[in-house]
Write a protein that holds these residues in place. Structure first.
Motif, mmCIF file in Angstrom:
data_model
loop_
_atom_site.group_PDB
_atom_site.id
_atom_site.type_symbol
_atom_site.label_atom_id
_atom_site.label_comp_id
_atom_site.label_asym_id
_atom_site.label_seq_id
_atom_site.Cartn_x
_atom_site.Cartn_y
_atom_site.Cartn_z
ATOM 1 N N LYS A 16 -0.955 -0.714 6.634
ATOM 2 C CA LYS A 16 -0.519 -2.038 7.092
ATOM 3 C C LYS A 16 0.021 -2.867 5.928
ATOM 4 O O LYS A 16 1.040 -3.557 6.068
ATOM 5 N N ARG A 17 -0.659 -2.815 4.779
ATOM 6 C CA ARG A 17 -0.204 -3.557 3.603
ATOM 7 C C ARG A 17 1.178 -3.077 3.162
ATOM 8 O O ARG A 17 2.066 -3.885 2.884
ATOM 9 N N LEU A 18 1.375 -1.781 3.115
ATOM 10 C CA LEU A 18 2.683 -1.241 2.730
ATOM 11 C C LEU A 18 3.784 -1.727 3.669
ATOM 12 O O LEU A 18 4.870 -2.104 3.229
ATOM 13 N N HIS A 19 3.515 -1.718 4.955
ATOM 14 C CA HIS A 19 4.543 -2.077 5.928
ATOM 15 C C HIS A 19 4.706 -3.580 6.122
ATOM 16 O O HIS A 19 5.670 -4.015 6.750
ATOM 17 N N ALA A 20 3.811 -4.358 5.551
ATOM 18 C CA ALA A 20 4.003 -5.813 5.550
ATOM 19 C C ALA A 20 5.048 -6.218 4.511
ATOM 20 O O ALA A 20 5.567 -7.336 4.556
ATOM 21 N N LYS B 186 20.651 12.559 4.530
ATOM 22 C CA LYS B 186 21.019 11.573 3.505
ATOM 23 C C LYS B 186 19.803 10.708 3.155
ATOM 24 O O LYS B 186 19.550 10.430 1.980
ATOM 25 N N MET B 187 19.052 10.308 4.165
ATOM 26 C CA MET B 187 17.854 9.508 3.916
ATOM 27 C C MET B 187 16.831 10.315 3.120
ATOM 28 O O MET B 187 16.251 9.820 2.153
ATOM 29 N N ALA B 188 16.620 11.565 3.519
ATOM 30 C CA ALA B 188 15.626 12.409 2.848
ATOM 31 C C ALA B 188 16.001 12.709 1.399
ATOM 32 O O ALA B 188 15.124 12.952 0.574
ATOM 33 N N ALA B 189 17.289 12.659 1.075
ATOM 34 C CA ALA B 189 17.751 12.939 -0.289
ATOM 35 C C ALA B 189 17.658 11.721 -1.203
ATOM 36 O O ALA B 189 17.787 11.848 -2.425
ATOM 37 N N THR C 177 13.571 6.482 -1.175
ATOM 38 C CA THR C 177 12.935 6.833 0.091
ATOM 39 C C THR C 177 11.883 7.905 -0.130
ATOM 40 O O THR C 177 10.795 7.846 0.460
ATOM 41 N N GLN C 178 12.154 8.865 -0.996
ATOM 42 C CA GLN C 178 11.170 9.901 -1.310
ATOM 43 C C GLN C 178 9.909 9.296 -1.922
ATOM 44 O O GLN C 178 8.792 9.695 -1.569
ATOM 45 N N LYS C 179 10.078 8.308 -2.809
ATOM 46 C CA LYS C 179 8.915 7.630 -3.401
ATOM 47 C C LYS C 179 8.132 6.867 -2.330
ATOM 48 O O LYS C 179 6.897 6.844 -2.347
ATOM 49 N N TRP C 180 8.853 6.222 -1.411
ATOM 50 C CA TRP C 180 8.212 5.501 -0.306
ATOM 51 C C TRP C 180 7.388 6.473 0.543
ATOM 52 O O TRP C 180 6.233 6.206 0.878
ATOM 53 N N TRP C 181 7.980 7.584 0.877
ATOM 54 C CA TRP C 181 7.259 8.586 1.662
ATOM 55 C C TRP C 181 6.036 9.094 0.902
ATOM 56 O O TRP C 181 4.999 9.367 1.506
ATOM 57 N N ASP C 182 6.151 9.230 -0.415
ATOM 58 C CA ASP C 182 5.014 9.693 -1.227
ATOM 59 C C ASP C 182 3.814 8.757 -1.126
ATOM 60 O O ASP C 182 2.674 9.207 -1.215
ATOM 61 N N CYS D 275 3.371 6.626 1.594
ATOM 62 C CA CYS D 275 3.005 6.482 3.015
ATOM 63 C C CYS D 275 2.386 7.740 3.614
ATOM 64 O O CYS D 275 1.452 7.647 4.415
ATOM 65 N N MET D 276 2.882 8.894 3.213
ATOM 66 C CA MET D 276 2.433 10.140 3.854
ATOM 67 C C MET D 276 0.937 10.406 3.717
ATOM 68 O O MET D 276 0.332 10.913 4.680
ATOM 69 N N PRO D 277 0.279 10.064 2.610
ATOM 70 C CA PRO D 277 -1.177 10.283 2.554
ATOM 71 C C PRO D 277 -1.954 9.438 3.565
ATOM 72 O O PRO D 277 -3.112 9.744 3.865
ATOM 73 N N CYS D 278 -1.333 8.396 4.089
ATOM 74 C CA CYS D 278 -1.977 7.556 5.103
ATOM 75 C C CYS D 278 -1.880 8.184 6.496
ATOM 76 O O CYS D 278 -2.629 7.814 7.391
ATOM 77 N N GLN D 279 -0.961 9.097 6.656
ATOM 78 C CA GLN D 279 -0.654 9.645 7.973
ATOM 79 C C GLN D 279 -1.333 10.984 8.210
ATOM 80 O O GLN D 279 -1.629 11.726 7.283
ATOM 81 N N GLU D 280 -1.552 11.279 9.493
ATOM 82 C CA GLU D 280 -2.150 12.539 9.906
ATOM 83 C C GLU D 280 -1.295 13.119 11.035
ATOM 84 O O GLU D 280 -1.424 12.717 12.196
ATOM 85 N N PRO D 281 -0.380 14.040 10.694
ATOM 86 C CA PRO D 281 0.517 14.593 11.718
ATOM 87 C C PRO D 281 -0.253 15.279 12.842
ATOM 88 O O PRO D 281 -1.342 15.819 12.630
ATOM 89 N N LEU D 282 0.331 15.252 14.025
ATOM 90 C CA LEU D 282 -0.281 15.921 15.171
ATOM 91 C C LEU D 282 -0.179 17.431 15.004
ATOM 92 O O LEU D 282 0.848 17.951 14.555
#
Length: 112
Positions: A19-23, A72-75, A79-84, A86-93
């Protein structure tokens, strides 16, 4: 324009961080999202009866080559740093499609 919905779990111990990241999403990330023809992008949070938290994402794609724009976004290094972060916060289905992080959803109704 094409609408997309997707879902992913969020780790309970990382909920406040997510939530803090996305605020305060990094301006360069927001710019890249727009540059890749994504509009009206929202993420919703819900705690489900199983006690787990899930994120629902909705976006509208206004470009003509979704695969190329997502590549293009993934490259993009920022954006890669942002995903780095955010991704530890997520749990894929577990049943997401091959190559998916967020699980795509089927649109079953829409009204303008």
């Amino acid at each position: 324009m094409k609408r997309y919905g997707s879902v992913i779990g969020v780790r309970a111990e990382k909920l406040d961080e997510y939530k803090r990241l996305h605020a305060a999403v990094w301006p360069g990330v927001l710019s890249k999202i727009r540059d890749c023809n994504i509009r009206n992008y929202s993420i919703y949070l819900r705690k489900m009866p199983d006690g787990k938290h899930y994120l629902f994402s909705y976006l509208e794609y206004t470009g003509s080559d979704f695969v190329a724009d997502m590549a293009k976004m993934a490259a993009d290094p920022l954006t890669q740093k942002w995903w780095d972060v955010c991704m530890p916060c997520q749990e894929p289905l577990a049943d997401r499609g091959a190559g998916e992080w967020w699980a795509n959803m089927e649109e079953v109704f829409h009204q303008d």
